[in-house]
Design a protein around this motif. Structure first.
Motif, mmCIF file in Angstrom:
data_model
loop_
_atom_site.group_PDB
_atom_site.id
_atom_site.type_symbol
_atom_site.label_atom_id
_atom_site.label_comp_id
_atom_site.label_asym_id
_atom_site.label_seq_id
_atom_site.Cartn_x
_atom_site.Cartn_y
_atom_site.Cartn_z
ATOM 1 N N ASP A 142 5.936 -17.315 14.721
ATOM 2 C CA ASP A 142 5.457 -17.487 16.092
ATOM 3 C C ASP A 142 6.402 -18.330 16.946
ATOM 4 O OD1 ASP A 142 3.146 -16.011 15.585
ATOM 5 O OD2 ASP A 142 2.050 -17.779 14.898
ATOM 6 N N ALA B 157 4.355 -19.338 23.262
ATOM 7 C CA ALA B 157 4.861 -20.573 22.652
ATOM 8 C C ALA B 157 5.993 -21.202 23.457
ATOM 9 C CB ALA B 157 5.320 -20.298 21.218
ATOM 10 N N VAL C 110 -0.785 -23.998 15.542
ATOM 11 C CA VAL C 110 0.647 -24.322 15.551
ATOM 12 C C VAL C 110 0.820 -25.784 15.931
ATOM 13 C CG1 VAL C 110 2.922 -23.641 16.399
ATOM 14 C CG2 VAL C 110 1.097 -21.943 16.239
ATOM 15 N N THR D 256 0.115 -30.216 19.023
ATOM 16 C CA THR D 256 0.427 -28.793 19.063
ATOM 17 C C THR D 256 1.761 -28.535 19.735
ATOM 18 O OG1 THR D 256 -0.379 -26.611 19.765
ATOM 19 C CG2 THR D 256 -0.815 -28.459 21.254
ATOM 20 N N ASN E 101 7.639 -19.221 10.170
ATOM 21 C CA ASN E 101 7.868 -19.654 11.554
ATOM 22 C C ASN E 101 7.859 -18.476 12.525
ATOM 23 O OD1 ASN E 101 10.214 -18.443 10.678
ATOM 24 N ND2 ASN E 101 11.582 -19.928 11.644
#
Length: 262
Positions: free
Chosen positions: A98, A135, A168, A176, A96
């Motif tokens: 990112d 993100a 992702v 996403t 995980n």
């Protein structure tokens, strides 16, 4: 709250200068702003004379204590650490990796809920720390300059962002987690050169380009001196001798704000 990553795959395009001055400008409009420096060069942090390896944004990735430094009533910052460039290796085995910044923000929502805007100054790359910033972002603000590489870096950012979106995803819904919308800002635009005029004409037709900032040494000096343009503006001599520039800059910052608030 709106979260904006100021990001570009090319260095030296004015990311930190824009982050610094736009953050200060927003704060003078009455918004509460949190700056986050995720560039291991620590330029934004050093603009505020913050030189530290303790409780920085690096510690957020290690699930450790992070300090939010208050600059003035409406502006705060989480500084960077030179150790941020080591995270690429340190986090390489984490599945995980990112989404670690997203998890930190969720765990610390009570500490950040007062802010209207979070501006994240990114390193000029598209690696783990920058991906974490993107993100959590609603928008990406990417400066581009009048050069052939300016166009190339714009295309490269869009391509890498799309690849990141495809990577992702929620395994069940196939949706996403990456929802950041990229916007571009023409920066260091000279009115008296052919290349700048051609550049301006071309990117002004691009719906993704939302503002243009003219070339001005005063803008570049602001981060070096640690004095934002909104503070310099209080000096009548400075304002009067740079009136046209200030009018264009205020127009650009208003355009950006209206777009990201929509």
């Amino acid at each position: 709250m709106k979260i904006i990553s100021v990001s570009a795959v090319k260095g030296g395009v004015g990311k930190t200068t824009i982050t610094f001055n736009f953050g200060e400008w927003l704060s003078r409009q009455g918004y509460k702003v949190l700056l986050i420096d995720t560039d291991h060069q620590c330029s934004l942090s050093q603009t505020y004379n913050l030189f530290t390896n303790e409780n920085t944004i690096y510690n957020a990735f290690m699930n450790e204590e992070v300090e939010i430094h208050k600059i003035h009533d409406n502006l705060s910052i989480i500084p960077a650490s030179p150790m941020l460039d080591e995270l690429e290796v340190e986090l390489s085995s984490k599945h995980n990796k990112d989404l670690l910044l997203m998890m930190w923000l969720q765990d610390n929502v009570d500490r950040i809920k007062e802010f209207d805007f979070i501006l994240i100054d990114c390193h000029p790359d598209f690696q783990t720390v920058t991906k974490n910033a993107i993100a959590v972002s609603h928008y990406i603000l990417s400066p581009i300059e009048p050069s052939q590489y300016g166009y190339m870096s714009k295309s490269l950012l869009i391509e890498r962002l799309q690849n990141f979106k495809d990577e992702v995803i929620d395994a069940r819904t196939r949706e996403t987690y990456i929802t950041a919308i990229p916007y571009f800002v023409g920066n260091r635009i000279r009115h008296n050169t052919k290349s700048s005029r051609e550049f301006s004409e071309k990117i002004s037709q691009d719906k993704g380009t939302i503002a243009m900032i003219p070339e001005k040494e005063l803008f570049n000096r602001s981060t070096l001196d640690g004095v934002p343009l909104v503070e310099m503006e209080k000096d009548k001599d400075v304002f009067n001798s740079n009136k046209v520039f200030y009018e264009k800059l205020n127009f650009a910052f208003n355009e950006i704000t209206n777009k990201i608030k929509a």
